[in-house]
Design an enzyme around this catalytic site. Structure first.
Site: not given
Ligand code: GLU
Length: 439
Positions: A210-211
């Site tokens: 997600k990052r």
């Protein structure tokens, strides 16, 4: 049996590329088969699930155009579509397992499911037959001492209750699928057909999280000025190659071509450049009005005020070949909407470099002032005539005029700019250049 598929996100964060692509494959399958696409929110983890994340997921799905036939906001016959509201259903299914003698309660109150401890084969549409040997793992907790249920149990119960026929989900779930199949059998139900889709890797081969850059639908795509159709097209091809002789395809074409048998078993490499390339293709295919519509939020947040919409549409359309993202548009068109545009440093230097530039601009201004009609070709004709009279090439006069009318060294045709801003503004812009840059 009409296919029923679902996207079942756990709302722990915004929609990201992996989730979007999972939803998209389910959607493509539903649309291609005339089936039903369901959105189910797997929010049993009260500590990690947030309303905000759920809103973000819904927003991302809507932006991508992944409309669901049953689920939050639309309802349906198998609701509620939030696991947090389905406790009574899970209790009833637990009672079934109790009746079948397949669970026992620990001293601390946790309830465990007795594995069958037989070999279990997943007949996967993408991975083929994957057989798991009889497990040696301890029996699986399905209800915690506090009465809350764990993912594997509620996931299976809901797939039974919601009559799922197929499950397209990330390959990271494959290793647990035998547990799900064991539960289906214990509950006397037939498991759905599984299709575990390849993971998405970063360009360096690490697993995309997600990052990572390009991961969040809202931040990396909506805010950056991607078009939903382009991102849709790109995501569809992350792990699937449609049998078509072109890459740029509409949703309808993709839904028609979708075939789970063509999903790759190897992991997919994420490539933001390629996604931008798709975006550029879709941008260029838009009508002037549609392009203006898509650009509006970006123009507005750049502080540009759109007066004449037809002019604004023609202005953004004139730079469509120059950009691949909507967010790049304001820098290419800002001077159409203001007369106090800055002069780029090197543009200013070029203007000042030769003393005769002022005279050339004055000659062009006179010719443009005398133009009886104002079309791109009459503007072009006036500039050509002025260049000829002054004894220079048209190609020498154009950059001066571009600088004067826009403050920039690159942009659409000079005649296009002059035509769109109008005769009066064109003359004023040359005046301003003469006094501010050459005065
Ligand atoms: N809530 C699970 C996830 O977000 C869904 C798994 C599934 O699709 O079965 O990964």
């Amino acid at each position: 049996m009409t296919p029923r598929v679902r996207f079942a996100p756990s709302p722990t964060g915004d929609l990201h590329v992996g989730g979007g692509r999972t939803a998209l494959f389910n959607w493509l399958f539903a649309r291609q088969t005339g089936g039903t696409f369901i959105l189910r929110i797997e929010d049993t983890d009260g500590a990690r699930n947030t309303e905000e994340a759920q809103r973000g997921i819904v927003k991302g799905l809507r932006w991508l155009g992944l409309d669901w036939d049953e689920g939050p906001e639309v309802g349906g016959p198998h609701g509620p579509y939030f696991q947090s509201q389905r406790k009574a259903i899970y209790d009833a299914y637990l009672a079934k397992l109790e009746a079948a003698g397949r669970v026992y309660t620990e001293e601390n109150g946790a309830v465990r499911f007795k594995f069958s401890r037989t070999a279990i084969t997943v007949h996967d549409l993408v991975c083929g037959d994957v057989t798991f040997a009889p497990t040696e793992e301890p029996d699986m907790t399905i209800r915690r001492p506090d009465g809350s249920y764990i993912f594997h149990f509620v996931n299976v119960v809901d797939d039974i209750e919601m009559r799922m026929t197929h499950v397209f989900r990330g390959e990271d779930h494959l290793s647990n699928t035998w547990k799900h199949i064991d539960l289906f059998h214990a509950l006397g139900a037939t498991p759905p057909t599984y299709a575990h889709i390849p993971l998405i890797l970063n360009p360096d081969g690490s697993k995309m999280s997600k990052r990572d850059a390009g991961s969040a639908i809202e931040h990396s795509y909506i805010h950056e000025g991607f078009l939903p159709d382009a991102v849709f097209n790109y995501l569809a091809m992350l792990g699937w190659t449609p049998r078509a002789d072109k890459e740029v395809l509409t949703r309808e074409e993709l839904a028609k071509l979708f075939n789970p048998a063509d999903i790759h078993s190897a992991n997919a490499r994420f490539d933001l450049q390629k996604c931008q390339w798709f975006n550029a293709q879709f941008l260029r295919a838009l009508s002037p009005e549609a392009l203006l519509n898509a650009s509006l939020p970006f123009l507005t947040s750049a502080g540009l005020v759109i007066g004449d919409e037809a002019m604004a549409a023609a202005a953004v359309y004139s730079v469509k070949e120059k950009v691949s993202l909507l967010k790049e548009i304001p820098a290419w068109v800002h001077y159409f909407f203001r007369e106090d545009y800055p002069f780029e440093t090197d543009v200013m230097e070029k203007l000042k470099a030769k003393p005769e530039n002022a005279n050339l601009l004055k000659a062009a201004q006179t010719a443009l002032g005398q133009a009886a009609e104002w079309s791109e070709s009459s503007v072009h004709g006036a500039i050509e005539a002025a260049a000829k009279d002054a004894g220079v090439k048209t190609g020498a006069l154009m950059p001066l005029l571009r600088a004067a009318l826009s403050g920039q060294s690159r942009g659409p045709n000079v005649a296009t700019i002059a035509h769109l801003v109008g005769q009066e503004s064109t003359l004023r812009r040359i005046d301003r250049t003469l006094s501010e840059a050459l005065g």
